[in-house]
Scaffold this motif. Structure first.
Motif, short mmCIF file in Angstrom:
data_model
loop_
_atom_site.label_atom_id
_atom_site.label_comp_id
_atom_site.label_asym_id
_atom_site.label_seq_id
_atom_site.Cartn_x
_atom_site.Cartn_y
_atom_site.Cartn_z
N GLN A 539 0.08 37.38 -13.59
CA GLN A 539 1.49 37.79 -13.63
C GLN A 539 2.39 36.61 -13.96
OE1 GLN A 539 2.71 41.10 -13.22
NE2 GLN A 539 4.41 40.00 -14.17
N ASN A 540 2.08 35.43 -13.42
CA ASN A 540 2.86 34.24 -13.74
C ASN A 540 2.76 33.91 -15.22
OD1 ASN A 540 3.75 33.91 -11.14
ND2 ASN A 540 2.19 32.40 -10.59
N ILE A 541 1.55 34.01 -15.78
CA ILE A 541 1.37 33.72 -17.20
C ILE A 541 2.18 34.69 -18.05
CG2 ILE A 541 -0.33 33.67 -19.06
CD1 ILE A 541 -2.38 32.68 -17.04
N LEU A 542 2.18 35.97 -17.67
CA LEU A 542 2.98 36.94 -18.42
C LEU A 542 4.47 36.65 -18.30
CD1 LEU A 542 1.13 40.29 -17.56
CD2 LEU A 542 0.76 38.74 -19.48
N ASP A 543 4.89 36.22 -17.13
CA ASP A 543 6.31 35.90 -16.95
C ASP A 543 6.71 34.67 -17.77
OD1 ASP A 543 6.49 38.02 -15.22
OD2 ASP A 543 6.30 36.80 -13.40
N TRP A 544 5.81 33.69 -17.87
CA TRP A 544 6.14 32.48 -18.62
C TRP A 544 6.27 32.75 -20.12
CZ3 TRP A 544 1.80 29.79 -15.46
CH2 TRP A 544 2.30 29.44 -14.20
N THR A 545 5.64 33.82 -20.61
CA THR A 545 5.80 34.14 -22.03
C THR A 545 7.21 34.63 -22.35
OG1 THR A 545 4.98 36.41 -21.68
CG2 THR A 545 3.36 34.72 -22.29
N LEU A 546 7.99 34.96 -21.34
CA LEU A 546 9.37 35.40 -21.55
C LEU A 546 10.34 34.24 -21.66
CD1 LEU A 546 9.46 38.33 -18.95
CD2 LEU A 546 9.18 38.53 -21.42
N LEU A 547 9.89 33.02 -21.32
CA LEU A 547 10.77 31.87 -21.32
C LEU A 547 10.95 31.33 -22.73
CD1 LEU A 547 9.37 29.96 -18.20
CD2 LEU A 547 11.32 31.52 -18.30
N ASN A 548 12.07 30.67 -22.93
CA ASN A 548 12.35 30.03 -24.22
C ASN A 548 11.78 28.62 -24.20
OD1 ASN A 548 13.34 29.51 -26.77
ND2 ASN A 548 15.42 29.02 -26.06
N ASP A 549 10.48 28.54 -24.11
CA ASP A 549 9.76 27.26 -24.00
C ASP A 549 8.52 27.37 -24.87
OD1 ASP A 549 8.29 25.01 -23.29
OD2 ASP A 549 8.98 25.04 -21.21
N ASP A 550 8.61 26.88 -26.10
CA ASP A 550 7.50 27.04 -27.04
C ASP A 550 6.23 26.36 -26.56
OD1 ASP A 550 9.14 28.48 -28.63
OD2 ASP A 550 9.41 26.97 -30.19
N GLU A 551 6.35 25.19 -25.94
CA GLU A 551 5.15 24.48 -25.50
C GLU A 551 4.41 25.27 -24.42
OE1 GLU A 551 4.01 19.83 -24.51
OE2 GLU A 551 6.03 20.57 -24.10
N LEU A 552 5.16 25.79 -23.45
CA LEU A 552 4.55 26.60 -22.41
C LEU A 552 4.04 27.92 -22.97
CD1 LEU A 552 3.99 26.62 -19.36
CD2 LEU A 552 6.21 27.72 -19.03
N LEU A 553 4.76 28.48 -23.95
CA LEU A 553 4.35 29.74 -24.57
C LEU A 553 3.02 29.59 -25.30
CD1 LEU A 553 5.01 32.67 -25.22
CD2 LEU A 553 6.42 31.87 -27.12
N HIS A 554 2.84 28.50 -26.02
CA HIS A 554 1.58 28.25 -26.72
C HIS A 554 0.42 28.16 -25.71
CE1 HIS A 554 2.50 27.76 -30.95
NE2 HIS A 554 3.63 27.16 -30.62
N ALA A 555 0.63 27.44 -24.61
CA ALA A 555 -0.44 27.28 -23.62
C ALA A 555 -0.80 28.62 -22.98
CB ALA A 555 0.00 26.28 -22.56
N CYS A 556 0.21 29.46 -22.71
CA CYS A 556 -0.07 30.78 -22.11
C CYS A 556 -0.84 31.67 -23.08
CB CYS A 556 1.24 31.44 -21.71
SG CYS A 556 2.10 30.65 -20.33
N LEU A 557 -0.47 31.66 -24.35
CA LEU A 557 -1.16 32.50 -25.33
C LEU A 557 -2.59 32.02 -25.55
CD1 LEU A 557 1.68 33.14 -27.94
CD2 LEU A 557 0.76 34.72 -26.23
#
Length: 899
Positions: A539-557
């Protein structure tokens, strides 16, 4: 039995008249000189044309000039197309070919001087230079240096040493390097040699301080380091003199022995008798005073002629000694060495170094718990005590042992000096490990060490204290480099500890932990199934994909891509109701980055800007400086707002040729004054938007000054924008707070549109009359017909024409989406990762147990239809409008249809 290896036959070298004449002249020269000529020398498997080699070297200034330049022979080897897998050795071979066959010929023919005798030229190695000034008197053969890791510098490097580098501020300040220079590695520093201190002695030895190093032509101003005794305290600093001494270190020359006659009764009976009597008297006096004989008799101590080990071995021995002052010295220098020489410093060259560093970092537990970890490497040492770690197979119950340890009272704000000193050494040991595992060889070496995995588990489960944050980040960095060589079971303590970090509030720890988890088993044959991730972490990983943070978004994906490749994990997402929001969010991410011009990344932004304002024309041209200035004027004010820097001038001009690849090219226009131009493009008469729709020009005469009677000539895309522009900027109508205009104004209003004579003879008295007329001059609306609630409805419809047999089809605008691409012009970035995760879900949903249960219910609907049917229009739209993602969306739709 394998057939014997056959030597390749030499290729046929060019037998031109020029080549034959050159080789005859060179052969005569060698015959006169008494040396041997290799007519067809070979470097590796490549045969060398001596004429071509001679012309290239002479064209670059000659042998001496190339030898004086660092790495020049390697660059020449690259130009000669020598294999890159062993370029240093092959480059030195190329240098040797020239040295043996052409160096003396160059001196005689090109420089018109007498070459040095063959005894100091052809008969010696090619290492070094200065052939033009080499004589028998001034030349001394260069000795090999002892390298920083105990090895000799290879003459096959193609160069004559290591290039020097400027020292940074932290290196010039004593005692500052170990703490100021932490971070990413910089260029390798000079090698540092440890030498013991020279104490005054009543007896001169062969290695007294008056014996200096012999200077070679390549080394000048050699410094002598102050030597330090083995038991004295040390100042943790690397001075500039030490760095220079290490770089220029050479073994001491062998001193000739001085032969002295031995006094015996046969050759000098009187002197022998006197010495015997003096020896007996000294022994009686020592016995009377009961003075014990020195324990170190016959041992060569530091300071008495023994130079001691180099700095690397010295640090290793000091670290393993267990003496706090020695360890402080070792760790300080190991931090600098690992950071500055990390590309050369390998664990396998220093057995026991990794184990000593691990034992040091494990001391952090003694500051927080009543425990002192002990590593057992044999079965006899393994016991049931909770403070013994299994150094062979690891400690599977390390988490249970940690939970049972009695805690010490530690104040996070104020610590005793002893606590701070030990923690500083632990952090330095952790930083040394972190820096060294950045080298792949070191990471692979320590990945097989079970005590290191136990330490990472211990470090990640330390109490939440600010003073321990630094060490935890070092542990996460080490884990990120090691997990690619490791395979974890669901119950592995380190795997559980990494997953626990996903509940942290530290963005840096979360980001590093995500990368470490996504790299598990990357280089192994075992599949990385990522089992056992709690639903809270998902659930945390899914929530982090909503943030405007490309570096964190790449790691979550990256995590989601590997996680959804396993059917059991997809079943877990479906059972816990996590998959529906995931599919919706991934569908939205397909348009990530496909925004307007200002939101595009370079060089795509400049390419789109060029297409909007310029078009190809084979016969036209524009100067490069004018094009660059327009680009700067357009985007320079937006640098701070968007955070996107402008392209350098050279890259921008190169991008122009790439954007208009068919006709445009950068050229130099000859003439009295040379002009740098782009041939093949011209400015558009009417600019277009990203969809190719043309803008509309305002022809209202501004009349700002008596001589200014020309039209406004500003461009607008929508009729609403032009309408407001005319009323606000040209007519001067007052604008209300809601954006509308006050129509109650009374005055004299005329239409100044070019070639329009409305209200010329009789001006309008109300603003409403002029505003209604202005709409006649506006372009047609490009918005859909359903949008009828707008304030402006456009010009009145034209008169209805008679039907015609030829009816023009309605014009449809087609907008392409531009997402990130790699150097092969294939999709990359967030949209690609999102579509790959969606493809995994479409392939695996039909194989889950949740799908079997759903299909047994009345009116069953498969999970693929339930999740993907609502987003199908969006997927088809992306496939049609995004060329880079089209192949991947096609695979996704095929997987949906096959499910």
């Amino acid at each position: 039995m394998a057939p014997p290896r056959q030597e390749p036959s030499p290729p046929t070298l060019p037998q031109s008249s020029e080549y034959a004449a050159f080789m005859d002249k060179l052969a005569a020269f060698h015959e006169k000189r008494g040396t041997e000529l290799q007519r067809e020398p070979r470097v590796g498997s490549k045969f060398i044309n001596l004429l071509d080699l001679f012309n290239v070297v002479v064209g670059r200034g000659g042998y001496d000039k190339i030898s004086d330049e660092k790495l020049a022979w390697r660059k020449l080897g690259q130009d000669w197309n020598l294999p890159a897998n062993n370029l240093p050795a092959l480059a030195f071979g190329l240098k040797t070919v020239y040295y043996k066959n052409l160096a003396a010929f160059e001196i005689a023919e090109i420089h018109k001087k007498d070459p040095p005798p063959r005894e100091i030229l052809e008969d010696l190695t090619a290492k070094g230079g200065a052939l033009l000034s080499r004589t028998v008197d001034n030349y001394k053969p260069a000795r090999r240096e002892t390298g920083n890791l105990g090895h000799h510098d290879s003459e096959a490097s193609g160069d004559d040493g290591t290039p020097s580098r400027e020292r940074n501020g932290s290196e010039e300040t004593p005692g500052s390097g170990g703490r100021v220079t932490r971070g990413l590695r910089q260029a390798p520093p000079q090698r540092v040699l440890f030498q013991p201190e020279v104490h005054s002695s009543s007896r001169q030895t062969r290695h007294v301080a008056t014996t200096s190093h012999t200077s070679t032509p390549q080394h000048h101003n050699q410094h002598q380091l102050p030597r330090v005794g083995a038991s004295s305290s040390y100042t943790p600093s690397l001075s500039e003199h030490q760095s220079q001494a290490v770089e220029r270190y050479e073994p001491r020359p062998q001193m000739p022995l001085t032969l002295r006659p031995v006094i015996t009764p046969g050759n000098n009976a009187v002197e022998f008798s006197r010495r015997q009597k003096a020896y007996r008297d000294t022994a009686l006096m020592a016995a009377y005073a009961r003075t014990p004989a020195p324990l170190n008799r016959g041992v060569m101590l530091p300071g008495s002629g023994f130079d001691g080990p180099n700095i690397y071995v010295r640090c290793l021995c000091a670290l393993k000694s267990g003496i706090p002052s020695e360890q402080e010295y070792a760790l300080h220098h190991l931090v600098k060495i690992s950071m500055e020489r990390g590309d050369k410093y390998k664990f396998e060259s220093f057995p026991g170094l990794a184990e000593a560093l691990i034992e040091k970092v494990l001391e952090v537990s003694s500051l927080l718990y009543k425990v002192k970890w002990r590593i057992a490497y044999t079965e006899d040492e393994l016991s049931a005590t909770p403070d013994t770690l299994n150094g062979i197979d690891g400690t599977p119950d390390i988490l249970q042992r940690i939970s049972k340890l009695p805690k010490l009272a530690v104040d996070d704000n104020i610590q005793p000096a002893e606590f701070s000193d030990v923690l500083l050494q632990v952090n330095e040991a952790g930083l040394t490990l972190r820096n060294m595992v950045m080298l792949e060889e070191n990471a692979l070496y320590v990945s097989e060490m079970s005590p290191l995995r136990d330490f990472l588990t211990i470090a990640l489960n330390l109490p939440k204290l600010d003073c321990l944050t630094e060490l935890k980040h070092y542990a996460l960095d080490i884990a990120e480099q090691l997990t690619k060589y490791l395979h974890f079971e669901e119950t592995d303590p380190l795997y559980i500890s990494l997953l626990a970090q996903l509940q942290s509030e530290d963005r840096g720890a979360i980001l590093t932990c995500l990368r470490a988890i996504s790299r598990i088993s990357m280089t192994l044959e075992e599949n990385n199934t990522l089992k056992g991730i709690p639903s809270a972490c998902i659930q945390n990983i899914l929530d982090w994909t909503l943030l405007n943070d490309d570096e964190l978004l790449h790691a979550c994906l990256d995590i989601l891509y590997q996680y959804t490749a396993v059917v059991a994990n997809v079943d877990f997402l479906t059972t816990n109701s996590l998959i529906e929001p995931l599919v919706n969010q991934l569908t939205r991410l397909l348009a990530h980055g496909a925004n307007q011009l200002l939101k595009l990344e370079e060089p795509e932004r400049s390419s789109q800007w060029l297409r909007c304002l310029f078009e190809e024309d084979r016969d036209e041209a524009i100067t490069q400086i004018a094009l660059w200035q327009e680009y700067q004027a357009c985007f320079a004010p937006t640098v701070v707002e968007t955070g996107r820097q402008l392209l350098p001038a050279a890259e921008f001009i190169k991008n122009v040729s790439t954007t208009f690849a068919e006709k445009a090219a950068a050229q130099v226009q000859p003439g009295p004054i040379q002009k740098f131009i782009i041939k093949g493009i011209r400015m558009r008469s009417v600019p277009v938007d990203l969809k190719g729709e043309p803008y509309s020009k305002c022809y209202w005469k501004s009349g700002a000054s008596p001589g200014d009677q020309g039209p406004c000539n500003k461009f607008f895309m929508s009729p609403e924008e032009m309408y407001r522009h005319i009323l606000r900027d040209h007519v001067g109508a007052p604008e209300l707070e809601d954006g509308k205009f006050d129509n109650s104004q009374v005055g004299q209003y005329t239409c100044e549109w070019e070639h329009c004579r409305r209200f010329k003879g009789k001006p309008a008295t109300k603003l409403l009359q002029l505003a209604t007329h202005i709409k006649v001059h506006l372009p047609p609306r490009r918005v859909p017909a359903a949008n009828k609630d707008s304030e402006y409805l456009g010009p009145p419809p034209a008169k209805k024409l008679k039907p015609s047999y030829i009816i023009s089809p309605p014009k449809q605008a087609f907008m392409l989406h531009f997402t990130a691409v790699d150097e092969r012009h294939e999709a990359a970035g967030v949209p690609l990762s999102a579509v790959l995760v969606l493809r995994n879900l479409a392939r695996n949903l039909s194989k889950t147990q949740a799908e079997e249960k759903a299909m047994k219910l009345p009116g069953a609907v498969s999970w693929v239809d339930r999740l993907f049917k609502p987003v199908s229009p969006r997927l088809y739209e992306t496939m049609a409008h995004n060329k880079a993602l089209t192949p991947y969306i096609t695979d996704l739709i095929n997987a949906m249809n096959d499910a």
